[in-house]
Write a protein that holds these residues in place. Structure first.
Motif, PDB file in Angstrom:
ATOM      1  N   VAL A   1      23.075 -12.112 -74.939  1.00  0.00           N
ATOM      2  CA  VAL A   1      23.897 -11.950 -76.143  1.00  0.00           C
ATOM      3  C   VAL A   1      23.014 -11.873 -77.376  1.00  0.00           C
ATOM      4  N   LEU A   2      21.992 -12.709 -77.437  1.00  0.00           N
ATOM      5  CA  LEU A   2      21.087 -12.660 -78.593  1.00  0.00           C
ATOM      6  C   LEU A   2      20.327 -11.339 -78.634  1.00  0.00           C
ATOM      7  N   ASP A   3      19.931 -10.827 -77.480  1.00  0.00           N
ATOM      8  CA  ASP A   3      19.198  -9.560 -77.439  1.00  0.00           C
ATOM      9  C   ASP A   3      20.087  -8.392 -77.837  1.00  0.00           C
ATOM     10  N   VAL A   4      21.301  -8.349 -77.316  1.00  0.00           N
ATOM     11  CA  VAL A   4      22.184  -7.216 -77.575  1.00  0.00           C
ATOM     12  C   VAL A   4      22.882  -7.359 -78.922  1.00  0.00           C
ATOM     13  N   GLY A   5      23.478  -8.507 -79.180  1.00  0.00           N
ATOM     14  CA  GLY A   5      24.268  -8.688 -80.388  1.00  0.00           C
ATOM     15  C   GLY A   5      23.448  -8.822 -81.654  1.00  0.00           C
ATOM     16  N   PHE A   6      22.281  -9.445 -81.530  1.00  0.00           N
ATOM     17  CA  PHE A   6      21.460  -9.697 -82.706  1.00  0.00           C
ATOM     18  C   PHE A   6      20.139  -8.930 -82.685  1.00  0.00           C
ATOM     19  N   ARG A   7      19.920  -8.156 -81.622  1.00  0.00           N
ATOM     20  CA  ARG A   7      18.684  -7.374 -81.452  1.00  0.00           C
ATOM     21  C   ARG A   7      17.439  -8.243 -81.655  1.00  0.00           C
TER      22      ARG A   7
END
Length: 69
Positions: free
Chosen positions: A22-28
């Motif tokens: 989620v941190l990688d996808v949502g917050f790049r």
């Protein structure tokens, strides 16, 4: 013993996949180029706080990425 080890590994990767994905996808997070001093750790903490706040928001049933926008 072996099944306990398997369960432990699966639970670790479950946390890895549910939080860090989620941190990688949502917050790049992986694309972040902040590297000076304590800034990477500070921004990581801010992202975690933001994700927790977005997860507490129950008025819309969209993902964290869409809620953020």
């Amino acid at each position: 013993m072996l099944s306990h080890l398997g369960e432990s590994v699966r639970s670790h990767w479950g946390i890895e996949n549910s939080l860090h994905w989620v941190l990688d996808v949502g917050f790049r997070e992986d694309d972040c180029r902040i590297i000076k001093d304590n800034a990477p750790q500070n921004f990581s903490i801010l992202r975690h706080i933001s994700l927790n706040l977005l997860n507490q928001e129950k008025t819309s049933k969209t993902g964290a990425k869409n809620k953020r926008l």
